[in-house]
Design a protein around this motif. Structure first.
Motif, PDB file in Angstrom:
ATOM      1  N   ALA A  24       0.825  -1.210   0.000  1.00  0.00           N
ATOM      2  CA  ALA A  24       0.000   0.000   0.000  1.00  0.00           C
ATOM      3  C   ALA A  24       0.860   1.262   0.000  1.00  0.00           C
ATOM      4  N   ALA A  27       2.030   1.923  -3.425  1.00  0.00           N
ATOM      5  CA  ALA A  27       0.935   2.461  -4.233  1.00  0.00           C
ATOM      6  C   ALA A  27       0.721   3.945  -3.936  1.00  0.00           C
ATOM      7  N   ASN A  28       0.879   4.331  -2.675  1.00  0.00           N
ATOM      8  CA  ASN A  28       0.727   5.738  -2.307  1.00  0.00           C
ATOM      9  C   ASN A  28       1.798   6.589  -2.983  1.00  0.00           C
ATOM     10  N   GLU A  30       3.472   5.823  -5.746  1.00  0.00           N
ATOM     11  CA  GLU A  30       3.258   5.841  -7.196  1.00  0.00           C
ATOM     12  C   GLU A  30       2.105   6.765  -7.584  1.00  0.00           C
ATOM     13  N   ALA A  31       1.050   6.762  -6.788  1.00  0.00           N
ATOM     14  CA  ALA A  31      -0.080   7.635  -7.076  1.00  0.00           C
ATOM     15  C   ALA A  31       0.297   9.100  -6.890  1.00  0.00           C
ATOM     16  N   GLY A  54      -3.091   5.720  -1.181  1.00  0.00           N
ATOM     17  CA  GLY A  54      -2.598   4.365  -1.413  1.00  0.00           C
ATOM     18  C   GLY A  54      -2.898   3.433  -0.246  1.00  0.00           C
ATOM     19  N   TYR A  66      -1.830  -6.152  -7.411  1.00  0.00           N
ATOM     20  CA  TYR A  66      -1.273  -4.837  -7.087  1.00  0.00           C
ATOM     21  C   TYR A  66      -1.654  -3.794  -8.131  1.00  0.00           C
ATOM     22  N   VAL A  70      -2.918   0.077  -7.241  1.00  0.00           N
ATOM     23  CA  VAL A  70      -2.295   1.341  -7.636  1.00  0.00           C
ATOM     24  C   VAL A  70      -3.205   2.135  -8.566  1.00  0.00           C
ATOM     25  N   ALA A  73      -5.586   3.746  -6.267  1.00  0.00           N
ATOM     26  CA  ALA A  73      -4.912   4.829  -5.547  1.00  0.00           C
ATOM     27  C   ALA A  73      -4.795   6.072  -6.421  1.00  0.00           C
ATOM     28  N   LYS A  74      -4.493   5.892  -7.694  1.00  0.00           N
ATOM     29  CA  LYS A  74      -4.418   7.045  -8.609  1.00  0.00           C
ATOM     30  C   LYS A  74      -5.788   7.685  -8.790  1.00  0.00           C
TER      31      LYS A  74
END
Length: 345
Positions: A24, A27-28, A30-31, A54, A66, A70, A73-74
């Protein structure tokens, strides 16, 4: 409006377990990077990342791949910018700039095209078109239809909220409860998670009154809780779209008393949700032709709703700096909000 003193978020005692996706935090990051790359955010990037979209995506996604976490998250990051930008335009009396923006988004949602060239260059519109294409590519046609319908309701709810804030307007409690189910922006996100879990319930299940009540209960619990978490900000800036504030005005009581009322409503709604869940499975078990595979799919969908309820609660309490930030609590705009974000629309 009564004063807000000694504010503490109560424990809502949600009787559900929750496990967060192990990536997570990735993902945060990347977002956040995606939002910066698309110029949705140019300043105060750490504050923006502190929202923790994320982490929220990781808490509500179950065991999806995953790539779904992500993408969600975006989408959440984009949604927070949309919400904050809408708030900025309301505060500054610039709502006329909203219509070209939302018109372009609605046009793309319906046709896959945008005919107005200036709007195509707007970062919010470009971010939307990129994410929308990816989301719809992973949905069946019925699920895509639901996603589009649900997001149209989100856009309509933002217009309704703006109308409620004009000249100190105030919706009724009953109107707010219905509006909150869509202004939370949850339904399109729930569509994404269901697809990521491989759940694609037939329309006749979605149409069941018992199923619809399970969904409504889920939305209410999350939305009413968020009204509690966001009360300091919305009270400070005069935003009337908040259940606690509306009950305080309706009942002519203190915000502390109204908060206790809302806490009781949430507890009752949680008990109501559990009964709705039991009723749904009684309906399924009593119906002819309910195959075990379909019942299992409904069960997985219901477990996903439970992840949403407890996941949103835990995220707001422990992983999101948005509700503890001093600027937010004072009713100020976020430092990452771009005043010029819709100037090209």
């Amino acid at each position: 409006m009564p004063e807000l003193t000694d504010f503490t978020v109560p424990d809502f005692h949600l009787p559900f377990g929750n496990a967060k996706h192990p990536h997570a935090a990735r993902a945060n990051a990347e977002a956040t990077a995606w939002a910066v790359e698309h110029e949705l955010v140019t300043d105060a990037v750490d504050q923006f990342a502190g929202i923790g979209f994320g982490h929220l995506a990781g808490r509500v996604s179950g065991d999806v791949p995953y790539e779904t976490v992500v993408l969600l998250a975006k989408w959440m990051a984009w949604s927070f910018v949309l919400d904050d930008q809408h708030d900025h335009l309301i505060r500054n009396g610039r709502l006329a700039a909203w219509q070209p923006l939302v018109g372009a988004i609605a046009e793309y949602l319906g046709t896959g095209r945008i005919n107005r060239a200036p709007a195509r260059g707007n970062p919010l519109v470009r971010g939307f078109t990129e994410l929308c294409d990816r989301i719809l590519a992973g949905l069946s046609e019925p699920a895509a239809h639901r996603f589009r319908s649900h997001f149209r309701l989100v856009l309509r709810s933002l217009d309704q909220e703006a109308g409620n804030r004009r000249a100190g307007g105030r919706p009724t409690v009953e109107d707010h409860l219905l509006l909150r189910r869509h202004s939370s922006q949850l339904l399109p996100m729930m569509d994404m998670v269901e697809a990521g879990l491989g759940i694609d319930l037939p329309q006749h299940i979605h149409d069941l009154p018992a199923f619809r009540e399970v969904v409504a209960s889920t939305l209410d619990i999350i939305g009413w809780e968020n009204d509690v978490f966001s009360l300091p900000k919305e009270h400070s800036c005069g935003d009337t779209n908040n259940l606690v504030s509306l009950i305080a005005c309706r009942d002519r009581c203190s915000l502390a008393d109204a908060l206790r009322t809302v806490e009781g409503l949430i507890h009752a709604r949680i008990e109501g949700y559990l009964e709705c869940e039991r009723r749904l499975f009684r309906v399924l078990d009593a119906g002819e032709g309910t195959e075990p595979a379909l019942r299992e799919a409904v069960s997985r969908c219901v477990r996903s709703y439970e992840d949403w309820m407890i996941g949103a609660d835990l995220w707001q309490r422990y992983e999101c700096t948005r509700y503890s930030d001093e600027r937010f609590a004072a009713g100020l705009e976020s430092a990452y909000t771009r005043p010029d974000l819709v100037s090209v629309a």
